[in-house]
Every structure is written in structure tokens, then in C-alpha cells.
Scaffold this motif. Structure first.
Motif, mmCIF file in Angstrom:
data_model
loop_
_atom_site.group_PDB
_atom_site.id
_atom_site.type_symbol
_atom_site.label_atom_id
_atom_site.label_comp_id
_atom_site.label_asym_id
_atom_site.label_seq_id
_atom_site.Cartn_x
_atom_site.Cartn_y
_atom_site.Cartn_z
ATOM 1 N N VAL A 387 9.316 -9.333 37.492
ATOM 2 C CA VAL A 387 8.835 -7.914 37.026
ATOM 3 C C VAL A 387 10.678 -7.290 37.131
ATOM 4 C CG1 VAL A 387 7.990 -6.333 38.953
ATOM 5 C CG2 VAL A 387 7.259 -8.237 39.001
ATOM 6 N N ASP A 388 10.501 -6.254 36.144
ATOM 7 C CA ASP A 388 11.733 -6.007 35.882
ATOM 8 C C ASP A 388 11.470 -4.031 36.072
ATOM 9 O OD1 ASP A 388 13.271 -8.162 34.739
ATOM 10 O OD2 ASP A 388 12.588 -7.540 33.104
ATOM 11 N N TYR A 389 12.526 -3.442 37.007
ATOM 12 C CA TYR A 389 12.575 -2.402 37.388
ATOM 13 C C TYR A 389 13.713 -1.771 36.840
ATOM 14 C CZ TYR A 389 10.828 2.415 39.852
ATOM 15 O OH TYR A 389 9.970 3.001 39.558
ATOM 16 N N ASP A 390 14.087 -0.498 36.127
ATOM 17 C CA ASP A 390 14.582 0.128 35.789
ATOM 18 C C ASP A 390 15.924 1.185 37.536
ATOM 19 O OD1 ASP A 390 16.794 1.893 35.627
ATOM 20 O OD2 ASP A 390 16.393 2.445 33.562
ATOM 21 N N ARG A 409 15.145 -7.591 38.712
ATOM 22 C CA ARG A 409 14.600 -8.274 38.489
ATOM 23 C C ARG A 409 14.450 -9.452 39.700
ATOM 24 N NH1 ARG A 409 15.124 -11.772 32.810
ATOM 25 N NH2 ARG A 409 14.014 -9.743 31.819
ATOM 26 N N ALA A 410 12.923 -9.512 39.864
ATOM 27 C CA ALA A 410 12.176 -10.207 40.781
ATOM 28 C C ALA A 410 11.145 -11.029 40.030
ATOM 29 C CB ALA A 410 11.461 -9.380 41.110
ATOM 30 N N ILE A 411 11.487 -12.801 40.710
ATOM 31 C CA ILE A 411 10.634 -14.020 39.672
ATOM 32 C C ILE A 411 9.894 -14.145 41.039
ATOM 33 C CG2 ILE A 411 10.792 -15.744 39.196
ATOM 34 C CD1 ILE A 411 12.493 -13.989 37.047
ATOM 35 N N ARG A 465 8.885 -0.330 44.861
ATOM 36 C CA ARG A 465 8.672 -0.526 43.487
ATOM 37 C C ARG A 465 7.826 -1.463 42.558
ATOM 38 N NH1 ARG A 465 6.984 4.219 45.121
ATOM 39 N NH2 ARG A 465 8.460 5.684 45.005
ATOM 40 N N TRP A 466 9.233 -2.774 42.842
ATOM 41 C CA TRP A 466 8.397 -4.594 43.149
ATOM 42 C C TRP A 466 7.201 -4.925 43.003
ATOM 43 C CZ3 TRP A 466 13.415 -7.479 44.460
ATOM 44 C CH2 TRP A 466 14.140 -7.775 43.662
#
Length: 472
Positions: A387-390, A409-411, A465-466
Motif C-alpha cells: 500500500v503506497d500513499y502520497d 509504503r506499507a507491506i 489512509r493506509w
């Protein structure tokens, strides 16, 4: 010569050696530490503390320039002389009196000089005047001598008198130009630092920058360095180096081009400082990394331990101190006859340096990471969701800076439904890292993370948000 006896002898009085000595002392053992340089070691005088102190001036200036109202008050560039004075204060002008006083107050004996293993449970210390003293350890010896800069095998480089990281962080006269070999953490941080000092920087890296991290981290640092006026050369090797009669260093690259600079800094890796600690006296190879189990005991020995960089597990001060706490506890417990090998609570083992290592790279932008990257999680065979977030979309970012740029970025491990890796890139993201570290180490289920509500408006709202992105 009669030996002086202690329960534990520690070779190396850096922060890692200090911690193992302190934990063992608190556990009731008599302890001596041996140090040939400054008590407090690399981190206190030549690495973490001076480098981050020096980097802070440029970071604070850039932060001010990114906020309307503060921007107008900025009238110049970094005052290099003032930044160096602040560095000198942080390292106490390379005087370790306060650290020595701390050892004395903790009841730990300091033996100045170069320590070498000379027999089982025996360390011989040679002081600067050549006098020797023998220390006998009733229970254990710990090797905590750290690591040193690797000098790559490049024709002419040694004769060109290259800088190591010690020269860079201890700089007195900032050169007009600096070539840096290596795109890892040290190379990137020093490129950021010297560019902020107005030095013409050329960073040369065989591959991209920060190669062990998420690719977007290195890409962001490349862009920032170039915006700061540095030249970044990737995909090339240095084939030869020479110090010219005018004092400059000339580097010839594999593409046939040349780089000329007043100084060259080598930041291409580390080697263990075990070449002259007497490993051969106990059947180990001088200059080798020391293989340890999770209690930090060197495999094949019941009395020899190693902590910190020499173990090659995680070459970071905070991880070394973590290992030291575990080692000090286990040495004291074993000295009391306790069985700690299978302690169910895990107090006496160091396992976080396998898969939950937090690290901050103090570049512009900062890079903060812990646990797996997408590549390492995939290589480990995990079924993951990325999951990527700006970060600029988070409300807290707009209050933090006028032109906030960042990415997170979350893995997630989809089978276990837990976070296994996180990377943050952006201004001041170091302070986001510990929440991710706790989540990974604690294996907090995703369903529980929904109830960890981030304060508004902060950049930490990226956690919400993630989870929202994950639920789509």
C-alpha cells in the motif's frame, strides 16, 4: 605477571560495550572495559552524533524556507563555522571525560590500551607506553570493537590519501569540492551535508542510491541532491585514482570520463575491527566477522561473546545497544547458573535484528524504514499487499510545509494480517518510524490498528489512509 580478575571483560568501550558492561554490572558481576581510543566510541565522536549534528543546520534551513512567514526571515546560507562549532560542542572537543565519569559512577573499571585475546578467558592490554596488564575473566569476554571503513581495491586510491567517514565528520576546513564513492547511507548523508556547506559534490555509485531500500527512496534522494547542486553519477565504477601535484584527486571512471575534486571520501562499506584482537589465539580468523547465536555468544564457545557491528547482523548503533542489553543480561544470568537458552519471555535473546530493524537516513528528504521492503518480502515467500500513499495528501503535511513532498509504503502480510515492513520518505519522517516498528514487533493485527487513532492534523494520519487503501 599476576592477572587482574573480573567476572566479565569487555573489549571496546563504545556505546555498545558500555551497555553490555552496564547490564552485567547491574546483574551483580564485576566488569572491566578496555578501550584504546575514546570512551563512547565511533558513534559519540565520529559517526552518529557529529554527522547528525552537522546535517541538522542544513535541514533546519531548508525547513524554514518551505514555510511562508519563515522563508522571509532566512537571509543567507548555512554558517559553516557555526555548524562546526556546534559539532565540537556535541563531541566535547573529542574529550571523553564525561563518559569516563559515567563508567566510574556505574562501578565499571576502565583499562586504557589495546586489548587482545591471549588465551581462553584472558585479555592482555598494552597501554600507550608499552606496559602490559593481563585481565582474567571468570565468566566471559565480549568483543565489541565495531567496524571501520572499507578501502576498495582501486588502483592508486590508497596513495591518494582518501577520506573516511571520520575525516568527513571531523572536518575542520571544508574543501571546495568533494568526490564521494558509494551510494549507501554514509555516502548519501555526507553528500547532503557537504552540498549544504556550499561544497561542489560529486557522488559516484555503481548502482542506484540506497540500494537496500525501496527504489523510490533512492530516487527521491537523487533528485534532492541534484536540486542542491550535487552531481550524481550512477552505473559507473572508479578504475583509478591519483593525487595530482596541485593537490587535487583525479578519478578515472569506467566510461572513460574523469572527476577532479579537492578531496575524495570513501563510503563503500565496512569491515570488522577484529584484525588485531587476538582471534587467532582461540582458533578464529583475524579480521573476520564473528558469528553469534541469539544470546550473542560466539558459536563454538561457552565464554566468548560479540556485540554490535562485529556480528554483522545490523550495523547500527541502536541495534548494537539492543544486542548489548541482551548479552549483558544473559552473561549475568549464566554466571548465576541460570538456564536462559530457552527463556520463554525472550528477555535474554536478540531477535529484532533479524526482521524488524529500524533505520533513518538523514538526507533531504529523510528516509525512514523498518522491516521488509517489497523485494525482500517477496524473496522471503510472503504473500503480501503493498500500500503506497502520497504524504502530501495528508492534512498534517499541508500545515508542516508549503510544498511538502513525501511517500509512504506499507507491506502487509496477507496471511497473518499484520504489517511486516514500512518505508517513509519526506521531511521529518524519522518521527513516524517507531510506531511502525512497534506494529511489526508486536505483530498488531490489522483489525486492531483501526482502533489506534492518529491525531489530527499530523502526518501520522497516513496510518488511517493506509488502512483505508487496504480495505478497498
Amino acid at each position: 605477571m599476576a592477572a587482574r580478575e573480573y567476572d566479565l571483560v569487555v573489549i571496546g568501550a563504545g556505546p555498545v560495550g558500555e551497555n553490555v558492561a552496564d547490564r552485567a554490572k547491574q546483574g551483580g558481576l564485576s566488569v572491566a572495559v578496555v578501550e584504546s581510543e575514546l570512551v563512547g566510541g565511533e558513534c559519540s565522536y565520529w559517526a552518529c552524533m557529529p554527522s547528525k549534528t552537522l546535517l541538522r543546520s542544513g535541514a533546519a534551513l531548508r525547513a524554514a524556507r518551505d514555510v511562508d512567514g519563515a522563508r522571509q526571515a532566512v537571509t543567507g546560507s548555512v554558517d559553516v563555522a557555526a555548524a562546526l562549532r556546534r559539532r565540537d560542542a556535541i563531541v566535547h572537543d573529542w574529550d571523553d571525560t564525561s563518559q569516563v565519569d559515567w563508567l566510574r559512577g556505574a562501578g565499571i573499571d576502565l583499562v586504557r590500551g589495546h586489548g587482545r585475546l591471549t588465551a581462553e578467558r584472558e585479555v592482555t592490554v598494552t597501554d600507550p607506553g608499552g606496559e602490559e596488564v593481563v585481565l582474567a575473566a571468570r565468566h566471559a569476554v565480549v568483543v565489541s570493537t565495531g567496524s571501520a571503513a572499507l578501502l576498495p581495491d582501486i588502483e592508486g586510491l590508497k596513495d591518494a590519501a582518501p577520506w573516511t567517514s571520520r575525516d568527513a565528520t571531523g572536518v575542520r576546513d571544508v574543501p571546495s569540492s568533494l568526490a564521494i564513492l558509494g551510494g549507501g547511507v554514509v555516502g548519501c548523508e555526507m553528500a547532503t551535508l557537504f552540498a549544504s556547506f556550499g561544497c561542489a559534490v560529486t557522488l559516484i555509485a555503481r548502482s542506484g542510491l540506497l540500494g537496500s531500500m525501496e527504489p523510490f527512496a533512492g530516487e527521491a534522494v537523487v533528485e534532492a541532491l541534484r536540486n542542491a547542486g550535487a552531481e550524481v553519477r550512477t552505473g559507473v565504477d572508479v578504475e583509478t585514482a591519483s593525487r595530482e601535484p596541485d593537490g587535487d584527486v583525479v578519478l578515472t571512471l569506467s566510461d572513460g570520463s574523469q572527476v577532479r575534486a579537492a578531496e575524495v571520501l570513501v563510503a563503500t562499506g565496512r569491515v570488522p575491527r577484529t584484525g588485531d584482537v587476538g582471534l587467532e589465539s582461540v582458533g578464529l580468523a583475524p579480521g573476520s566477522w564473528l558469528d553469534v547465536d541469539d544470546t550473542l555468544r560466539v558459536r563454538g564457545f561457552d565464554w566468548l561473546y560479540a556485540v554490535g557491528d562485529v556480528t554483522h547482523r545490523a550495523l547500527l548503533t541502536h541495534q548494537g545497544k539492543y544486542q548489548a542489553r541482551a548479552a549483558g543480561d544473559v552473561i549475568a544470568a549464566r554466571a548465576r547458573g541460570g538456564d536462559v537458552d530457552d527463556a520463554p519471555w525472550g528477555r535474554h535473546v536478540a531477535t529484532a535484528d533479524h526482521s524488524a530493524v529500524p533505520q533513518v537516513t538523514f538526507t533531504d528528504p529523510e528516509v525512514a524504514s523498518v522491516g521488509h521492503t517489497e523485494a525482500s518480502a517477496t524473496a522471503a515467500g510472503l504473500g503480501i499487499r503493498v500500500v503506497d500513499y502520497d504524504l502530501s495528501w495528508v492534512s498534517g503535511a499541508s500545515t508542516h510545509a508549503d510544498h511538502y513532498q513525501g511517500r509512504a509504503r506499507a507491506i502487509f502480510d496477507e496471511r497473518r494480517r499484520v504489517l511486516v515492513g514500512a518505508t517513509f520518505v519526506g521531511p521529518d519522517v524519522a518521527e513516524l518510524l517507531h510506531s511502525a516498528t512497534i506494529s511489526i514487533v508486536g505483530e498488531v493485527p490489522i483489525d486492531r490498528l483501526w482502533h489506534a487513532v492518529p491525531a489530527y492534523p499530523t502526518v501520522s494520519e497516513v496510518w488511517l489512509r493506509w488502512l483505508e487503501e487496504l480495505g478497498r
